[in-house]
Scaffold this active site. Structure first.
Site, mmCIF file in Angstrom:
data_model
loop_
_atom_site.group_PDB
_atom_site.id
_atom_site.type_symbol
_atom_site.label_atom_id
_atom_site.label_comp_id
_atom_site.label_asym_id
_atom_site.label_seq_id
_atom_site.Cartn_x
_atom_site.Cartn_y
_atom_site.Cartn_z
ATOM 1 N N GLU A 270 0.826 -1.204 0.000
ATOM 2 C CA GLU A 270 0.000 0.000 0.000
ATOM 3 C C GLU A 270 0.868 1.265 0.000
ATOM 4 O OE1 GLU A 270 -4.302 -0.469 1.879
ATOM 5 O OE2 GLU A 270 -2.993 0.597 3.251
ATOM 6 N N HIS A 291 8.074 -27.045 -0.269
ATOM 7 C CA HIS A 291 7.498 -28.225 -0.923
ATOM 8 C C HIS A 291 6.349 -27.850 -1.845
ATOM 9 C CE1 HIS A 291 9.833 -31.078 1.574
ATOM 10 N NE2 HIS A 291 9.929 -29.983 2.318
ATOM 11 N N LYS A 405 -14.253 0.349 -4.116
ATOM 12 C CA LYS A 405 -15.377 0.765 -3.257
ATOM 13 C C LYS A 405 -16.410 1.532 -4.078
ATOM 14 C CE LYS A 405 -12.566 1.370 0.908
ATOM 15 N NZ LYS A 405 -12.025 2.343 1.853
HETATM 16 O O1 PA5 Z 1 -4.101 1.159 6.015
HETATM 17 C C1 PA5 Z 1 -5.175 1.658 5.750
HETATM 18 O O2 PA5 Z 1 -5.337 2.876 5.710
HETATM 19 C C2 PA5 Z 1 -6.359 0.784 5.466
HETATM 20 O O3 PA5 Z 1 -6.004 -0.551 5.499
HETATM 21 C C3 PA5 Z 1 -7.453 1.023 6.488
HETATM 22 O O4 PA5 Z 1 -6.948 0.773 7.773
HETATM 23 C C4 PA5 Z 1 -8.642 0.142 6.204
HETATM 24 O O5 PA5 Z 1 -9.136 0.395 4.931
HETATM 25 C C5 PA5 Z 1 -9.728 0.364 7.225
HETATM 26 O O6 PA5 Z 1 -10.143 1.685 7.265
HETATM 27 P P1 PA5 Z 1 -10.964 2.219 8.511
HETATM 28 O O7 PA5 Z 1 -10.071 2.126 9.704
HETATM 29 O O8 PA5 Z 1 -11.348 3.644 8.200
HETATM 30 O O9 PA5 Z 1 -12.184 1.338 8.648
#
Ligand code: PA5
Length: 419
Positions: A270, A291, A405
């Site tokens: 990310e 394996h 989303k």
């Molecule tokens: O690292 C991130 O920003 C994401 O993985 C969020 O933590 C995830 O999408 C969850 O978002 P939220 O905490 O607003 O529910």
């Protein structure tokens, strides 16, 4: 302290590496100034009052709950699951279950079945409070909690970790009187394991969050002036990418590290996978995967390098049993520690893969305990931010996560999302 080593000379000269590491060290100041750089000083600047409240809440959960249902997705769940599992799981009465990290009906029902008639509490973790996966799970488990305990008692079993001032979950928590903990504004989800996001579940699992923070503090002290070994790792990852090694495989020899691998993949994937750039982060758990994936690692397309996470400390435990017979041909291993054999398998794998053309890096923890885990988390967070800046991308945003989303909301007919 976390150590790092790589036999880099085939890929870059010592002079060039030193030059590049010193350039990368300059990004330390950039992280410090960034609005999302709060994790850098977190081990020495965390909210001590909240920390004490986390420990008190964990004690309460251990006294009244067989299960704590941790509801969250991505950065709001991978970190604590990684730590709890890597350290061998829960140590007290309360078992941790995870929900709201997918939209699978079967997965949700499985958690409900597992709780059965047992006593449980909920830690719902969401910065925004509107992420679909955890929101659906929270609604489901809140209903079960209210049916079991009644509205007033159920509210006392809900621990909400969310924004300090705003958002759907914050507003509900205030209205209903849930205990609340904060997702800090200056720390993004994937960097948040050492905040209340991760700490409440870890403490409820009976793991010392004091030692975890001590380990992170020690690693911070070792790296804060110039990035230390994390800067070296950050540069060498980029060197490999420039030489067309496009995939980094995180490898370790502990099955309990499966979720640590998942946390690491989110952190790097990310942070770096944007603007058509970035290494693809993959992972294996050996010797299991030797394996299955071992063939590819040894002889497949030469586009990957491996980063081994290793533990130096010896673990004295299971040994190869002594037997009068030698039908299985194991006489030569009789009485030897399994951990020693595992470490030899680790060395053999590194040597074989390196001979097969896979560059090898080693990230070494002194022991498999809370302190070392705190240090390891800090090491990778810092390395990741430095690596992303070296690559030329912003480590702290994730614009691409929204695309699915938006499309899903259009298809589901969410108000305001017309196709
Ligand atoms: O690292 C991130 O920003 C994401 O993985 C969020 O933590 C995830 O999408 C969850 O978002 P939220 O905490 O607003 O529910």
């Amino acid at each position: 302290m976390i150590d790092f080593s790589c036999d880099y000379k085939k890929y870059i000269s010592t002079e060039e590496l030193e030059e590049r590491v010193s350039q990368t060290r300059q990004y330390m100041a950039r992280i410090e100034q960034d609005d999302f750089g709060g994790w850098l000083d977190l081990p020495v600047k965390y909210d001590k009052d909240e920390f004490a409240r986390i420990k008190a809440a964990a004690e309460q959960i251990q006294s009244d709950s067989d299960y704590l249902i941790c509801i969250g997705i991505g950065g709001s769940y991978l970190g604590h699951r990684a730590v709890i599992e890597a350290l061998g799981g829960e140590r007290g009465r309360t078992k941790i279950l995870y929900a709201g990290n997918s939209l699978s009906a079967r997965g949700l029902e499985q958690v409900i079945r597992q709780i059965g008639d047992a006593d449980f509490s909920i830690n719902v973790i969401s910065k925004s409070g509107t992420t679909t996966e955890p929101a659906v799970a929270f609604r489901t488990f809140k209903k079960l909690l209210i049916e079991k305990y009644g509205e007033e008692k159920a509210a006392k079993r809900i621990y909400a970790t969310t924004d300090a001032n705003k958002g759907a979950l914050h507003d509900e928590a205030v209205a209903k009187g849930y205990a609340t903990f904060v997702v800090p504004d200056n720390i993004g989800g994937r960097y948040s394991v050492l905040t209340a996001v991760g700490l409440l579940a870890i403490a409820a699992a009976g793991i010392s969050i004091d030692k975890l923070m001590d380990g992170a503090e020690e690693e911070r002290a070792a790296t804060i002036s110039d990035g230390g070994k994390a800067a070296e790792y950050a540069v060498l990852r980029n060197v490999m990418l420039e030489k067309d090694y496009n995939i980094e495989v995180l490898a370790n020899f502990e099955p309990n590290f499966m979720y640590f691998n998942e946390w690491w993949k989110q952190l790097f994937g990310e942070s770096e996978g944007k603007e058509s750039k970035g290494l693809f982060p993959a992972s294996v758990v050996y010797s299991t995967d030797l394996h299955s994936m071992g063939q590819y690692l040894q002889e497949g397309r030469r586009a990957l390098f491996e980063t081994f996470v290793e533990v130096t400390d010896s673990y004295s435990g299971a040994k190869v049993p002594v037997s009068e017979e030698n039908l299985d041909g194991l006489k030569y291993l009789e009485g030897r520690e399994l951990d020693e054999i595992c470490k030899i398998a680790n060395q053999a794998t590194r040597e074989a893969h390196e001979a097969g053309g896979v560059p090898i890096m080693r990230v070494i923890m002194p022991a498999l305990d809370e302190r070392a885990m705190g240090g390891l988390i800090y090491f990778f967070e810092l390395a990741c931010a430095l690596s992303a800046f070296t690559l030329g991308v912003n480590p702290f945003n994730q614009p691409g996560v929204e695309a699915y989303k938006t499309r899903m909301f259009e298809l589901l007919g969410k108000p305001g999302y017309d196709r």
